[in-house]
Design an enzyme around this catalytic site. Structure first.
Site, short mmCIF file in Angstrom:
data_model
loop_
_atom_site.label_atom_id
_atom_site.label_comp_id
_atom_site.label_asym_id
_atom_site.label_seq_id
_atom_site.Cartn_x
_atom_site.Cartn_y
_atom_site.Cartn_z
N ASP A 13 107.71 91.68 47.02
CA ASP A 13 107.32 92.34 48.26
C ASP A 13 106.34 91.52 49.09
OD1 ASP A 13 108.90 94.48 47.42
OD2 ASP A 13 107.21 95.43 46.40
N LYS A 16 109.54 88.29 51.92
CA LYS A 16 110.63 87.29 51.88
C LYS A 16 111.70 87.61 52.92
CE LYS A 16 111.22 88.38 47.56
NZ LYS A 16 110.03 89.24 47.31
N GLY A 40 114.12 94.94 47.61
CA GLY A 40 114.13 95.65 48.89
C GLY A 40 113.53 94.71 49.91
N HIS A 41 114.36 94.12 50.74
CA HIS A 41 113.90 93.12 51.70
C HIS A 41 113.98 93.71 53.11
CE1 HIS A 41 114.87 89.64 48.69
NE2 HIS A 41 114.03 90.53 48.23
N GLN A 223 112.42 89.42 44.09
CA GLN A 223 111.25 89.64 43.23
C GLN A 223 110.23 88.50 43.45
OE1 GLN A 223 114.60 90.07 41.45
NE2 GLN A 223 114.33 92.00 42.46
N THR A 299 112.26 99.93 47.93
CA THR A 299 113.39 100.42 47.16
C THR A 299 113.13 101.82 46.62
OG1 THR A 299 114.04 98.18 46.57
CG2 THR A 299 114.85 99.92 45.13
N LYS A 330 101.23 88.85 56.21
CA LYS A 330 100.38 90.05 56.29
C LYS A 330 98.89 89.74 56.43
CE LYS A 330 102.47 93.78 54.65
NZ LYS A 330 103.21 94.79 53.88
N ASP A 332 97.29 89.96 59.06
CA ASP A 332 96.76 91.01 59.93
C ASP A 332 96.23 92.21 59.16
OD1 ASP A 332 99.72 91.07 59.48
OD2 ASP A 332 99.50 93.10 60.25
P1 GDP Z 1 110.16 91.42 50.38
O1 GDP Z 1 110.69 92.23 49.26
O2 GDP Z 1 109.43 90.20 49.92
O3 GDP Z 1 111.21 91.08 51.41
O4 GDP Z 1 109.08 92.33 51.12
P2 GDP Z 1 109.25 93.89 51.52
O5 GDP Z 1 110.20 93.99 52.65
O6 GDP Z 1 109.53 94.71 50.31
O7 GDP Z 1 107.76 94.25 51.93
C1 GDP Z 1 107.11 93.60 52.98
C2 GDP Z 1 106.70 94.65 54.04
O8 GDP Z 1 105.74 94.08 54.91
C3 GDP Z 1 107.85 95.08 54.91
O9 GDP Z 1 107.65 96.41 55.29
C4 GDP Z 1 107.75 94.15 56.11
O10 GDP Z 1 108.30 94.72 57.30
C5 GDP Z 1 106.25 94.02 56.25
N1 GDP Z 1 105.76 92.73 56.76
C6 GDP Z 1 106.25 91.48 56.56
N2 GDP Z 1 105.43 90.54 57.10
C7 GDP Z 1 104.39 91.23 57.65
C8 GDP Z 1 103.18 90.83 58.28
O11 GDP Z 1 102.88 89.65 58.48
N3 GDP Z 1 102.33 91.84 58.67
C9 GDP Z 1 102.59 93.13 58.46
N4 GDP Z 1 101.68 94.03 58.85
N5 GDP Z 1 103.71 93.55 57.85
C10 GDP Z 1 104.60 92.61 57.43
P1 IMO Z 2 111.59 92.36 46.00
O1 IMO Z 2 112.78 91.42 46.01
C1 IMO Z 2 108.49 94.40 43.72
C2 IMO Z 2 109.38 95.31 39.53
C3 IMO Z 2 109.44 96.79 39.19
C4 IMO Z 2 108.95 96.75 37.76
C5 IMO Z 2 109.56 95.45 37.22
C6 IMO Z 2 110.86 95.64 36.46
O2 IMO Z 2 111.70 93.46 46.99
O3 IMO Z 2 110.33 91.61 46.05
P2 IMO Z 2 113.34 96.16 37.25
O4 IMO Z 2 113.89 97.30 38.03
O5 IMO Z 2 113.55 94.84 37.88
O6 IMO Z 2 113.76 96.17 35.81
O7 IMO Z 2 111.74 96.43 37.21
O8 IMO Z 2 109.81 94.63 38.36
N1 IMO Z 2 110.26 94.89 40.64
C7 IMO Z 2 109.82 94.63 41.89
N2 IMO Z 2 108.60 94.76 42.43
N3 IMO Z 2 109.51 93.90 44.46
C8 IMO Z 2 110.73 93.73 43.92
O9 IMO Z 2 111.74 93.11 44.57
C9 IMO Z 2 110.94 94.14 42.58
N4 IMO Z 2 112.01 94.15 41.76
C10 IMO Z 2 111.57 94.59 40.57
O10 IMO Z 2 108.61 97.55 40.02
O11 IMO Z 2 107.55 96.61 37.73
MG MG Z 3 110.58 94.19 48.53
#
Ligand code: GDP
Ligand code: IMO
Ligand code: MG
Length: 427
Positions: A13, A16, A40-41, A223, A299, A330, A332
Site C-alpha cells: 500500500d 504502487k 489493491g492498487h 504487496q 481490498t 504521501k 503531503d
Molecule cells: P498500492 O497498493 O501500493 O497501489 O497502494 P494503495 O492504492 O493500496 O494505497 C495507496 C493510497 O494512497 C491510495 O488510496 C492512493 O490513491 C493514495 N495515494 C497515493 N499517492 C498519494 C500521495 O502522494 N498522497 C496522498 N494523500 N494519497 C496518495
Molecule cells: P498491495 O499490492 C497490504 C498482507 C495482509 C496480511 C498478509 C498476508 O495492495 O500493496 P495474504 O492475503 O497475502 O495471505 O495476507 O499480507 N497483504 C497486504 N497488505 N497491501 C497488500 O497488497 C497486501 N497483500 C497482502 O494484510 O497481513
Molecule cells: Mg494496496
C-alpha cells in the site's frame, strides 16, 4: 528502451498503483508477476479505480498488460474486474493476456484461508482472505490447477474435480466444514473456461518479444518487500515474492535486463494485519495519520496500522532489491504533523543493530531509535522541488543520505498531477 521494476518497499500500500499508472503513459507493456487479488492498487483519474488483478497500465489506451505465471488468479475476481474496467469504456481488445501457466484460486481456497486463520486463533496472520496462502501451497505441492487446464474439457474436469475433492476432504476432515456443492462448482469451471479463453496466452514469450522490440516495460510489484515469503516478517507475510526477484523467477526475465528498480516508499509506514511493526505510532498519532492519509485497506477496508518512516528497513530493502531510485509517496500526509520522527537504528537487547532481524522473536524484540526532524506546514500543492517547504526538503534529503538511494519521484497527492520528478523523467 528501459525495463523498470516498481517495487513496494514496506508492507504494501505504498502507492504502487499511482506510480505505475503515471509511468504507463510512456510504456509499451505492464506486467503483474506475483500475488493475486490480495493486492489493491488505487488509481485516481476522473474516478477512483481499485485494481486487484489487472496491471495498473490497463487504463492507458493501447499498452499491453500481462498477468504472468507467478500470479494466483481468482477467476471470479478477474471476470468482475474485466467487466468493471470495460464499463468505464476501457478497450481491452488484444491488450490483456493471462498466462496459461497461471495458477487458479478456487472458492475453496478462500474457505481454507478463512479456516486456517480461525485455527491460528490469537496468532492469526490477518490475511486478506483471498485464498492466497492455500493457492500457493497447492502450487508448491504440485497439484494446483492452472489456466491452461481449463481449456481442454477432459483435463478441466479431471484437474478441477481432483483439487476440489482434496479441498472438500480437508474442509471436512480438518476443519469440520461442509464444502460447497460440487456440481455447481464444476459448472462454474466451464463458465471460467469460456470467459477466460480469449485472454489466454504465453506472457513470457510476449515479454521477450517486447524486449526484442526494445519496448519500455514496467514490472509492477504487488504487496511489499517486508511481506516477502523468505525475507519478510515470517510468518506474518504473504506467500509470494514481492521483491524484484518476483518477475525474475516467474517471468523468465534475466536480472541484467532490468535497467532500474524504483522502490515505492511511503513517507511513513503502514501495515495491515498482524506482525512485527517496530515503528508503530501511538494510537493518538496513528489516528491523525490514518485519517489524513485515508489509511484503510483498498481490498478489505480494514484500518491500516500506522508508523514512522523506518530508514533501517528502507536501507535493507534497497539493498535486497538493488533499488536505483525511490518514489516517495504521501509526503503531503505528514503536513502539520509535529514532531516528525524517523527511525535510524534498532536496539536489540544491549546492542545497536542496523540489519533487519532474521529471527521472529528478534523482530518482536527490536526497539526503534528515532531522530526528530523539523516539521512543516504544507507540502500538498507543490509542483516543483523549489515549492516544497525547506523542512520537507530536509526530510527527503535525510532519506537519500541514510539509504544512499536517490529520490526519482515525489508524490504529494493521489492524482497524477500531484507529482514531482526532481531528477527529470524516469522513463
Ligand atoms: P498500492 O497498493 O501500493 O497501489 O497502494 P494503495 O492504492 O493500496 O494505497 C495507496 C493510497 O494512497 C491510495 O488510496 C492512493 O490513491 C493514495 N495515494 C497515493 N499517492 C498519494 C500521495 O502522494 N498522497 C496522498 N494523500 N494519497 C496518495
Ligand atoms: P498491495 O499490492 C497490504 C498482507 C495482509 C496480511 C498478509 C498476508 O495492495 O500493496 P495474504 O492475503 O497475502 O495471505 O495476507 O499480507 N497483504 C497486504 N497488505 N497491501 C497488500 O497488497 C497486501 N497483500 C497482502 O494484510 O497481513
Ligand atoms: Mg494496496
Amino acid at each position: 528502451m528501459p525495463v523498470v521494476a516498481i517495487i513496494g518497499a514496506q508492507w504494501g500500500d505504498e502507492g504502487k498503483g499511482k506510480v505505475v499508472d503515471l509511468l504507463a503513459a510512456k510504456a509499451g507493456v505492464v506486467v503483474r508477476s506475483q500475488g493475486g487479488a490480495n493486492a489493491g492498487h488505487t488509481i485516481i483519474r476522473q474516478q477512483k479505480v481499485i485494481l486487484h488483478l489487472l496491471p495498473s497500465g490497463i487504463l492507458t489506451p493501447k499498452i499491453k498488460c500481462l498477468i504472468g505465471p507467478g500470479v494466483v488468479l481468482d477467476p471470479d475476481a478477474f471476470i468482475e474486474e474485466v467487466k468493471a474496467v470495460e464499463a468505464l469504456g476501457v478497450d481491452l481488445k488484444g491488450r490483456l493476456t493471462l498466462d496459461l501457466r497461471t495458477h487458479l484460486v478456487f472458492p475453496t481456497h478462500k474457505l481454507l484461508d478463512a479456516c486456517q486463520e480461525r485455527a491460528r486463533g490469537k496468532e492469526m496472520i490477518g490475511t486478506t482472505s483471498r485464498g492466497i496462502g492455500p493457492a500457493y501451497a497447492d502450487k508448491a505441492a504440485r497439484h494446483g490447477v492452472r489456466v491452461g487446464d481449463l481449456l481442454d474439457s477432459r483435463q478441466r474436469k479431471k484437474a478441477c474435480g481432483k483439487l476440489f475433492d482434496n479441498h472438500a476432504a480437508l474442509l471436512k476432515g480438518v476443519f469440520h466444514e461442509e464444502a460447497p456443492d460440487r456440481a455447481a462448482f464444476m459448472e462454474k469451471t466451464e463458465f471460467w473456461a469460456e470467459t477466460l479463453k480469449p485472454f489466454t496466452g504465453d506472457t513470457v514469450a510476449l515479454l521477450h518479444d517486447a524486449l526484442d522490440r526494445n519496448q519500455t516495460i514496467i514490472l509492477e510489484g504487488a504487496q511489499g518487500t517486508l511481506l516477502d515469503l523468505d525475507l519478510g516478517t515470517y510468518p506474518f507475510v504473504t506467500s509470494s515474492h514481492p521483491t524484484v526477484a518476483g518477475p525474475i523467477v516467474a517471468m523468465g526475465i534475466p536480472p541484467q535486463r532490468i535497467d532500474s528498480v524504483i522502490g515505492v516508499l511511503k513517507a511513513y509506514c503502514t501495515r495491515v494485519g498482524s506482525g512485527p511493526f517496530p515503528t508503530e505510532m501511538d494510537e493518538k498519532t496513528a489516528k491523525i495519520v490514518r485519517s489524513s492519509g485515508g489509511e484503510f485497506g483498498s481490498t478489505t477496508g480494514r484500518p491500516r496500522r500506522c508508523g514512522w518512516l523506518d530508514l533501517v528497513a528502507a536501507k535493507q530493502v534497497a539493498r535486497w532489491n538493488g533499488c536505483t531510485g525511490w518514489a516517495i509517496t504521501k509526503l503531503d500526509v505528514l503536513d502539520n504533523l509535529e514532531p516528525i520522527k524517523v527511525c535510524t537504528g534498532y536496539r536489540l537487547g544491549r546492542r545497536n543493530v542496523q540489519n533487519l532481524p532474521a529471527g521472529a522473536d528478534q523482530w518482536e524484540a527490536v526497539k526503534p531509535l528515532y531522530e526528530e526532524l523539523p516539521s512543516w506546514k504544507k507540502s500538498a500543492g507543490a509542483r516543483r522541488w523549489e515549492d516544497i517547504p525547506k523542512a520537507a526538503q530536509n526530510y527527503l534529503a535525510k532519506i537519500e543520505s541514510f539509504t544512499g538511494v536517490p529520490i526519482e519521484l515525489i508524490s504529494l497527492g493521489a492524482s497524477q498531477e500531484a507529482t514531482i520528478l526532481p531528477r527529470g523523467e524516469i522513463i
